[in-house]
Motif scaffolding. Sequence first.
Motif, PDB file in Angstrom:
ATOM      1  N   ASN A 197      -2.613   4.534  -2.871  1.00 57.87           N
ATOM      2  CA  ASN A 197      -1.967   3.245  -3.133  1.00 57.87           C
ATOM      3  C   ASN A 197      -1.796   2.998  -4.628  1.00 57.87           C
ATOM      4  O   ASN A 197      -0.766   2.485  -5.065  1.00 57.87           O
ATOM      5  CB  ASN A 197      -2.757   2.101  -2.502  1.00 57.87           C
ATOM      6  CG  ASN A 197      -2.452   1.930  -1.031  1.00 57.87           C
ATOM      7  OD1 ASN A 197      -1.538   2.529  -0.492  1.00 57.87           O
ATOM      8  ND2 ASN A 197      -3.246   1.110  -0.371  1.00 57.87           N
TER       9      ASN A 197
ATOM     10  N   ILE B  94       3.324  -3.945  -7.826  1.00 58.51           N
ATOM     11  CA  ILE B  94       2.153  -4.759  -8.196  1.00 58.51           C
ATOM     12  C   ILE B  94       1.366  -5.138  -6.949  1.00 58.51           C
ATOM     13  O   ILE B  94       0.130  -5.072  -6.938  1.00 58.51           O
ATOM     14  CB  ILE B  94       2.588  -6.005  -8.999  1.00 58.51           C
ATOM     15  CG1 ILE B  94       3.099  -5.577 -10.376  1.00 58.51           C
ATOM     16  CG2 ILE B  94       1.454  -7.010  -9.124  1.00 58.51           C
ATOM     17  CD1 ILE B  94       3.790  -6.682 -11.169  1.00 58.51           C
ATOM     18  N   ASN B  95       2.064  -5.522  -5.885  1.00 55.45           N
ATOM     19  CA  ASN B  95       1.383  -5.854  -4.626  1.00 55.45           C
ATOM     20  C   ASN B  95       0.628  -4.660  -4.066  1.00 55.45           C
ATOM     21  O   ASN B  95      -0.467  -4.814  -3.523  1.00 55.45           O
ATOM     22  CB  ASN B  95       2.369  -6.388  -3.587  1.00 55.45           C
ATOM     23  CG  ASN B  95       2.676  -7.851  -3.796  1.00 55.45           C
ATOM     24  OD1 ASN B  95       1.968  -8.550  -4.517  1.00 55.45           O
ATOM     25  ND2 ASN B  95       3.730  -8.313  -3.173  1.00 55.45           N
ATOM     26  N   LEU B  96       1.193  -3.479  -4.201  1.00 52.23           N
ATOM     27  CA  LEU B  96       0.513  -2.275  -3.721  1.00 52.23           C
ATOM     28  C   LEU B  96      -0.747  -2.003  -4.547  1.00 52.23           C
ATOM     29  O   LEU B  96      -1.785  -1.630  -3.999  1.00 52.23           O
ATOM     30  CB  LEU B  96       1.468  -1.075  -3.771  1.00 52.23           C
ATOM     31  CG  LEU B  96       1.062   0.168  -3.006  1.00 52.23           C
ATOM     32  CD1 LEU B  96       0.790  -0.141  -1.533  1.00 52.23           C
ATOM     33  CD2 LEU B  96       2.137   1.230  -3.110  1.00 52.23           C
TER      34      LEU B  96
ATOM     35  N   ARG C 184      -2.543  -4.273  -6.010  1.00 49.93           N
ATOM     36  CA  ARG C 184      -3.513  -5.328  -5.710  1.00 49.93           C
ATOM     37  C   ARG C 184      -4.051  -5.271  -4.288  1.00 49.93           C
ATOM     38  O   ARG C 184      -5.049  -5.923  -3.982  1.00 49.93           O
ATOM     39  CB  ARG C 184      -2.863  -6.700  -5.941  1.00 49.93           C
ATOM     40  CG  ARG C 184      -2.569  -6.947  -7.402  1.00 49.93           C
ATOM     41  CD  ARG C 184      -1.812  -8.212  -7.663  1.00 49.93           C
ATOM     42  NE  ARG C 184      -2.150  -9.288  -6.745  1.00 49.93           N
ATOM     43  CZ  ARG C 184      -1.453 -10.392  -6.609  1.00 49.93           C
ATOM     44  NH1 ARG C 184      -0.375 -10.565  -7.324  1.00 49.93           N
ATOM     45  NH2 ARG C 184      -1.814 -11.334  -5.765  1.00 49.93           N
ATOM     46  N   SER C 185      -3.396  -4.509  -3.413  1.00 48.58           N
ATOM     47  CA  SER C 185      -3.805  -4.485  -2.001  1.00 48.58           C
ATOM     48  C   SER C 185      -5.194  -3.881  -1.853  1.00 48.58           C
ATOM     49  O   SER C 185      -5.564  -2.957  -2.569  1.00 48.58           O
ATOM     50  CB  SER C 185      -2.799  -3.710  -1.152  1.00 48.58           C
ATOM     51  OG  SER C 185      -2.838  -2.337  -1.463  1.00 48.58           O
TER      52      SER C 185
ATOM     53  N   GLY D 201       1.704   2.728  -6.316  1.00 47.25           N
ATOM     54  CA  GLY D 201       1.992   1.472  -7.003  1.00 47.25           C
ATOM     55  C   GLY D 201       2.469   1.694  -8.425  1.00 47.25           C
ATOM     56  O   GLY D 201       3.440   1.082  -8.871  1.00 47.25           O
TER      57      GLY D 201
ATOM     58  N   LYS E   6       7.769  -9.434   8.882  1.00 55.13           N
ATOM     59  CA  LYS E   6       7.430  -8.947   7.543  1.00 55.13           C
ATOM     60  C   LYS E   6       7.821  -7.476   7.399  1.00 55.13           C
ATOM     61  O   LYS E   6       8.304  -7.055   6.342  1.00 55.13           O
ATOM     62  CB  LYS E   6       5.937  -9.126   7.271  1.00 55.13           C
ATOM     63  CG  LYS E   6       5.547  -8.777   5.855  1.00 55.13           C
ATOM     64  CD  LYS E   6       4.118  -9.122   5.542  1.00 55.13           C
ATOM     65  CE  LYS E   6       3.807  -8.767   4.098  1.00 55.13           C
ATOM     66  NZ  LYS E   6       2.441  -9.051   3.729  1.00 55.13           N
TER      67      LYS E   6
ATOM     68  N   SER F 214      10.512  -6.351   4.675  1.00 54.88           N
ATOM     69  CA  SER F 214      10.102  -5.378   3.654  1.00 54.88           C
ATOM     70  C   SER F 214      10.969  -4.126   3.705  1.00 54.88           C
ATOM     71  O   SER F 214      11.368  -3.598   2.659  1.00 54.88           O
ATOM     72  CB  SER F 214       8.634  -4.998   3.842  1.00 54.88           C
ATOM     73  OG  SER F 214       7.809  -6.118   3.689  1.00 54.88           O
TER      74      SER F 214
ATOM     75  N   TYR G 216       7.640  -5.991  -8.295  1.00 58.31           N
ATOM     76  CA  TYR G 216       6.776  -6.883  -7.520  1.00 58.31           C
ATOM     77  C   TYR G 216       6.090  -6.115  -6.379  1.00 58.31           C
ATOM     78  O   TYR G 216       4.895  -6.290  -6.138  1.00 58.31           O
ATOM     79  CB  TYR G 216       7.610  -8.049  -6.976  1.00 58.31           C
ATOM     80  CG  TYR G 216       6.851  -8.991  -6.074  1.00 58.31           C
ATOM     81  CD1 TYR G 216       5.946  -9.903  -6.604  1.00 58.31           C
ATOM     82  CD2 TYR G 216       7.030  -8.954  -4.695  1.00 58.31           C
ATOM     83  CE1 TYR G 216       5.237 -10.768  -5.778  1.00 58.31           C
ATOM     84  CE2 TYR G 216       6.327  -9.811  -3.864  1.00 58.31           C
ATOM     85  CZ  TYR G 216       5.435 -10.715  -4.407  1.00 58.31           C
ATOM     86  OH  TYR G 216       4.735 -11.552  -3.574  1.00 58.31           O
ATOM     87  N   MET G 217       6.853  -5.265  -5.687  1.00 65.21           N
ATOM     88  CA  MET G 217       6.268  -4.470  -4.602  1.00 65.21           C
ATOM     89  C   MET G 217       5.196  -3.523  -5.131  1.00 65.21           C
ATOM     90  O   MET G 217       4.152  -3.336  -4.509  1.00 65.21           O
ATOM     91  CB  MET G 217       7.364  -3.683  -3.877  1.00 65.21           C
ATOM     92  CG  MET G 217       8.303  -4.569  -3.078  1.00 65.21           C
ATOM     93  SD  MET G 217       9.720  -3.678  -2.413  1.00 65.21           S
ATOM     94  CE  MET G 217       8.897  -2.649  -1.218  1.00 65.21           C
TER      95      MET G 217
END
Length: 195
Positions: free
Chosen positions: A171, A77-79, A81-82, A175, A98, A102, A74-75
Amino acid sequence: MGIAYDAPIGLANLFVINAALTQTRRKSILTTIIIIFFDVTLAFACFFGIGAIMKKFAWLQLIILLVGSLIVIYMGINLLRSQTTDISAGDSELTLLKTITSAFVVIWFNPQAIIDGSMMLGAFQVTLPQSSYPLFIAGVGIASILWFIILDLVVSKFKDKFNAKVLRIINLVCGVIIILYGGKLLFNFITLLIK
């Protein structure tokens, strides 16, 4: 031993590097201090027996592997998408809560860090006389402090060399690495479940 425990590029190092590149100097140092706190507490836990608990209760190891692998994926994927903004602008959206949450997840929900730390530090505990425990674990803690502070300072010093495009590439690479790492942990979970 402390440097060997922290130096391999893992989630904590990537977290500190990302903070040094994207946050203001003050927030970057605060993030590094928070990472150090959780890293040192995990080292203490590994040295004094979390690995033994995981070996005794196989179900606990399975839970940590499953939950940890999903969080790591999940982390990653978030990276991916950032959105990357101008580095010099700093990161105003990251709150203290946060950051703490994190950092805790990056360190304590990382099954590979728990397993590796338990094996590495736990193995040394077995070979050391009990009177040298405080000196050894203090050395590991000091190495952690020095490693993450130096990493933060070096990356912060040269962050002006990175533009938004380079940061976006970093990133993306980080990611992908984190997702692959989480996938490996998930594969380990499935392998243990099948046995």
